[in-house]
Design an enzyme around this catalytic site. Structure first.
Site, short mmCIF file in Angstrom:
data_model
loop_
_atom_site.label_atom_id
_atom_site.label_comp_id
_atom_site.label_asym_id
_atom_site.label_seq_id
_atom_site.Cartn_x
_atom_site.Cartn_y
_atom_site.Cartn_z
N ASN A 11 0.08 3.51 -4.05
CA ASN A 11 0.05 3.79 -2.61
C ASN A 11 0.12 5.30 -2.45
O ASN A 11 1.19 5.89 -2.56
CB ASN A 11 1.24 3.08 -1.95
CG ASN A 11 1.27 3.28 -0.45
OD1 ASN A 11 0.50 4.07 0.10
ND2 ASN A 11 2.17 2.58 0.21
N ARG A 92 -3.60 0.74 -2.22
CA ARG A 92 -3.52 0.62 -0.77
C ARG A 92 -4.42 1.70 -0.16
O ARG A 92 -4.23 2.89 -0.40
CB ARG A 92 -2.09 0.83 -0.30
CG ARG A 92 -2.01 0.76 1.20
CD ARG A 92 -0.74 1.34 1.73
NE ARG A 92 -0.75 1.24 3.18
CZ ARG A 92 0.04 1.94 3.96
NH1 ARG A 92 0.90 2.79 3.45
NH2 ARG A 92 -0.03 1.81 5.26
N HIS A 181 -1.33 -1.55 8.93
CA HIS A 181 -0.23 -2.40 8.44
C HIS A 181 -0.66 -3.83 8.17
O HIS A 181 0.14 -4.77 8.22
CB HIS A 181 0.95 -2.42 9.45
CG HIS A 181 1.64 -1.10 9.60
ND1 HIS A 181 2.04 -0.59 10.81
CD2 HIS A 181 2.01 -0.19 8.68
CE1 HIS A 181 2.63 0.58 10.64
NE2 HIS A 181 2.61 0.85 9.35
N ARG A 242 5.30 10.51 15.19
CA ARG A 242 4.07 10.37 15.98
C ARG A 242 4.39 9.89 17.38
O ARG A 242 5.30 9.08 17.57
CB ARG A 242 3.11 9.37 15.33
CG ARG A 242 2.51 9.87 14.04
CD ARG A 242 1.65 8.79 13.40
NE ARG A 242 2.02 8.63 12.02
CZ ARG A 242 1.87 7.50 11.32
NH1 ARG A 242 1.35 6.42 11.88
NH2 ARG A 242 2.23 7.46 10.07
N GLU A 386 4.57 -5.43 1.03
CA GLU A 386 3.14 -5.09 0.98
C GLU A 386 2.64 -5.01 -0.45
O GLU A 386 1.49 -5.35 -0.74
CB GLU A 386 2.92 -3.75 1.70
CG GLU A 386 3.14 -3.84 3.19
CD GLU A 386 3.44 -2.50 3.84
OE1 GLU A 386 4.55 -1.98 3.65
OE2 GLU A 386 2.57 -1.97 4.54
#
Ligand code: ADP
Length: 402
Positions: A11, A92, A181, A242, A386
């Site tokens: 990742n 990923r 996601h 963010r 994940e």
């Protein structure tokens, strides 16, 4: 009994590379680690393998390839049994545009398409490509698989994914909402079905992934019907750094009246906003909860805005779903923050949600289960995984071509 198998899951972020060797059958992680501050003056790697841990300072400026060199040249050779188990490398990748509705084996065409998508995700896809290139060199004999954050949301209908911009911007430049996601949503919706002992195809779920990046998805029969992230991971909820949803007029005002350059606006919205920007203190939910408890006004305000925005999104997703069988909290904040879950459900009293405070307090540090009182619509905490989704997809694709 089948011998243990492992998938190396990578990742890659802009300055980090997380790695893990994951058993696709059980999700167990024998090895996990992270390379951080890559490209900076003090890059370093830390890892855990069973009960052993290690830390290593890399040469100044060393980047993703150096982490993989270390993994291939030193770490894995010291664990020959683990190395021998590897059947694939799973990557990923954040943005697959409209090209990928599922995971794929990586070849030259796939790499070229991910490169094309980099225009839609300039901060996210280039590190993913770095990881792929370095891993193809380092593990030439292993199949490589790309698992896209956006793929799960390719089921969105046009009324959910189109912006109210001139249609030609979609037709000519593919400007639309994509969502992220996806691996996390796949994992928690399948797990919710298992917990409820009902088929996923019969369930309507609102899932919230609340980590440093945060989003919500409306999941109907195991497919995404709407989600809060857009063309990029900037849209939607308040996040660590963010801003989430914003009047686009603010951007015009920043540029025209306050003289902001594009690069400054990008940094402002991505790095300096969200929980950090509002609180003036931190992007870390734990730290904000502590500070709010000690009377820090900015920390309290940041958490309140976070929960209010989240609750509004959850209420909105009753529109595509009509009937909601379960609301799921996951990600570092969703799995651990009793305060955020309690505040969010408090805003949702109008929809009938009632918290069971004792259960809410129990759901942390990997615990899984309901947090709502009898008679309330159901809200669950489900720790996401994940890496396991990536490992499972990689193992399936490798097996399919044998
Ligand atoms: P990433 O998106 O980087 O994978 P994570 O899913 O690990 O992020 O989530 C990180 C967030 O989870 C941070 O804001 C952190 O403060 C929060 N978090 C972790 N543990 C707790 C806790 N016990 N209470 C509140 N927030 C927590």
């Amino acid at each position: 009994m089948q011998a243990a198998r492992g998938v190396l899951v990578l990742n890659a972020g802009s300055s980090s590379l997380k790695f893990a060797v994951v058993d696709p059958d059980t999700g167990a992680q024998r090895l996990s680690g992270i390379g951080e501050s890559l490209g900076d003056s003090d890059p370093r790697v830390s890892w855990r393998c069973d009960d052993e841990t290690g830390h290593l300072a890399l040469d100044p400026g060393a980047a993703h390839a150096a982490v993989l060199d270390y993994l291939v040249g030193e770490l894995l050779p010291a664990q020959p049994a683990l190395r021998a188990q590897l059947i694939a490398v799973g990557h990923r990748i954040v943005h697959g545009g409209e090209h990928f509705a599922q995971s794929v084996l990586i070849d030259g065409d796939v790499i070229a398409t991910i490169e094309d998508c980099a225009a839609l995700a300039p901060l996210h896809n280039p590190p993913g490509l770095l990881g792929i290139r370095a891993a193809r060199r380092a593990f030439a004999q292993l199949d490589q698989v790309a698992v896209f954050d956006t793929a799960f949301h390719q089921s969105l209908p046009p009324h959910a994914y189109l912006y109210a911009l001139p249609y030609r911007l979609y037709r000519e430049h593919r400007i639309r909402r994509y969502g992220m996601h996806g691996s996390s949503y796949r994992f928690v919706s399948e797990r919710a079905a298992a917990l409820l002992q009902r088929p996923l195809s019969a369930l309507n779920i609102i899932a919230t992934h609340l980590g440093n990046g945060a989003s919500v998805a409306a999941i109907k029969s195991g497919t995404s019907a709407d989600t809060s992230m857009g063309l990029t991971p900037l849209e939607g909820l308040v996040m660590g750094t963010r801003c989430g949803d914003l009047d686009a007029g603010v951007l015009i005002h920043l540029a025209e009246s306050l003289g902001y350059a594009v690069a400054e606006i990008r940094a402002l919205l991505n790095r300096d906003s969200g929980l950090l920007g509002i609180s003036g203190l931190s992007n870390d939910c734990r730290e904000l909860e502590r500070a709010a408890g000690n009377g820090h006004r900015g920390a309290r305000l940041a958490l309140e805005i976070f929960c209010y925005r989240l609750a509004k999104y959850i209420a909105a997703y009753t529109v595509p779903l009509q009937r909601v069988d379960a609301l799921v909290f996951t990600g570092g904040i969703g799995e651990n923050s009793t305060w955020v879950r309690a505040q969010t459900l408090e805003w949702l009293r109008g929809l009938g949600y009632r918290l069971d405070s004792a259960r809410n307090r129990q759901m942390r540090a990997g615990a899984e289960g309901a947090i709502t009182a009898a008679g309330s619509p159901l809200a669950l905490v489900i720790p996401t995984n994940e890496e396991w989704v990536i490992a499972r997809d990689a193992a399936r694709l490798v097996a399919a071509q044998e």
